[in-house]
Structure formats: C-alpha cells, structure tokens
Scaffold this motif. Structure first.
Motif, mmCIF file in Angstrom:
data_model
loop_
_atom_site.group_PDB
_atom_site.id
_atom_site.type_symbol
_atom_site.label_atom_id
_atom_site.label_comp_id
_atom_site.label_asym_id
_atom_site.label_seq_id
_atom_site.Cartn_x
_atom_site.Cartn_y
_atom_site.Cartn_z
ATOM 1 N N GLY A 90 -9.656 3.825 -5.662
ATOM 2 C CA GLY A 90 -9.075 2.970 -4.618
ATOM 3 C C GLY A 90 -7.772 3.523 -4.053
ATOM 4 N N PRO A 91 -6.764 3.769 -4.903
ATOM 5 C CA PRO A 91 -5.502 4.310 -4.389
ATOM 6 C C PRO A 91 -5.664 5.680 -3.721
ATOM 7 C CG PRO A 91 -5.183 3.407 -6.580
ATOM 8 C CD PRO A 91 -6.660 3.395 -6.313
ATOM 9 N N SER A 93 -8.324 6.795 -2.198
ATOM 10 C CA SER A 93 -8.987 6.567 -0.912
ATOM 11 C C SER A 93 -7.997 6.065 0.127
ATOM 12 C CB SER A 93 -10.124 5.569 -1.095
ATOM 13 O OG SER A 93 -10.775 5.336 0.126
ATOM 14 N N ARG A 94 -7.138 5.144 -0.261
ATOM 15 C CA ARG A 94 -6.132 4.627 0.679
ATOM 16 C C ARG A 94 -5.160 5.735 1.108
ATOM 17 N NH1 ARG A 94 -6.994 0.347 -2.667
ATOM 18 N NH2 ARG A 94 -5.262 0.793 -4.055
ATOM 19 N N ASP A 95 -4.737 6.576 0.152
ATOM 20 C CA ASP A 95 -3.861 7.707 0.490
ATOM 21 C C ASP A 95 -4.549 8.647 1.477
ATOM 22 O OD1 ASP A 95 -1.906 6.742 -1.207
ATOM 23 O OD2 ASP A 95 -2.282 8.213 -2.804
ATOM 24 N N GLN A 97 -6.989 7.908 3.569
ATOM 25 C CA GLN A 97 -7.108 7.249 4.869
ATOM 26 C C GLN A 97 -5.812 7.370 5.657
ATOM 27 O OE1 GLN A 97 -8.336 3.288 3.831
ATOM 28 N NE2 GLN A 97 -10.478 3.870 3.532
ATOM 29 N N ARG A 98 -4.685 7.175 4.977
ATOM 30 C CA ARG A 98 -3.379 7.320 5.647
ATOM 31 C C ARG A 98 -3.176 8.748 6.124
ATOM 32 N NH1 ARG A 98 -1.780 3.348 1.815
ATOM 33 N NH2 ARG A 98 -1.253 4.901 0.251
#
Length: 130
Positions: A90-91, A93-95, A97-98
C-alpha cells in the motif's frame, strides 16, 4: 476476478501479456489459490482475440503449476508466487503514484516514464551486483 488488457506497444505477444498479468496478480496478492480466471470465451469477447491465444496462455500457466483447468468448470489458481505483505504494498503503491504524477508534471509521457524506470532498474541492479 482479474480483467485482462492488451497493450499493442508492449513488445509482448497477447498470450505473453496474459501470462504476465496473471503472474503479476499472483505476486501482488490480487489472485489467490482457488480464484477462477476469466472463462476463455469471456476473454475472447472482451479483447477480440483468438481463443487459441487465451488457451495458449492458460496452458503455459498450467504447465508452470500456477493454474489448473477443470473441464466444463473453468481454470483456477492452484499456486501463488512469492510476494510482499499487503501492508508493505500500500505505502509503496502510493509513493509510486505520487512519483508518476510528478514525472507527468515534468513532461514525461507513459513511454518516457517506462524508459526511466527500466533504465533506473537496470542501473540499480548493476550497482547491487558490483
């Protein structure tokens, strides 16, 4: 259930793309043992490809021991691939995406982003082995 997509610019044949998508889904925990793959006729209808292409992909996955066909019922996942704990993905993937958003704002298109990632991946792999 996984939903396949094809990318004509990927350099991979359609059957290889299906195999790769299943392997990625297994590695990311999106597919688990017991999950059913889409029926061949559904993939054919959705992607407008030859049924033999889908059958070839499913046979390769079966040969690798990842899926098993049950005649008249469908094709089911029977093994997984090593992956990472969901709490880690999760983290990351978010990194990512940013980072992709920043890359697009900097003017990179999808091909440029892929080229940068591939080059950085190769460079890092080379440095890790040195």
């Amino acid at each position: 259930m996984i939903e396949f997509h094809l990318d004509s610019g990927s350099g991979l044949s359609p059957y290889q793309q299906i195999v790769q998508q299943v392997r990625h889904a297994l590695r990311l925990g999106l597919l688990r043992e017991g999950d059913q793959l889409p029926k061949v006729k559904d993939v054919v209808a959705r992607l407008a490809i030859n049924p033999n292409t889908v059958l070839k992909a499913y046979r390769e996955l079966e040969h690798a021991g990842l899926v098993a066909a049950r005649p008249g019922v469908g094709t089911f996942v029977c093994a997984t691939l090593p992956g990472v704990a969901p709490g880690v993905l999760g983290p990351l993937s978010r990194d990512l995406q940013r980072w992709i958003t920043k890359a697009r704002l900097a003017g990179l298109d999808d091909e440029g982003i892929e080229a940068l990632i591939a080059n950085t991946f190769r460079t890092t792999a080379t440095e890790d082995t040195a």
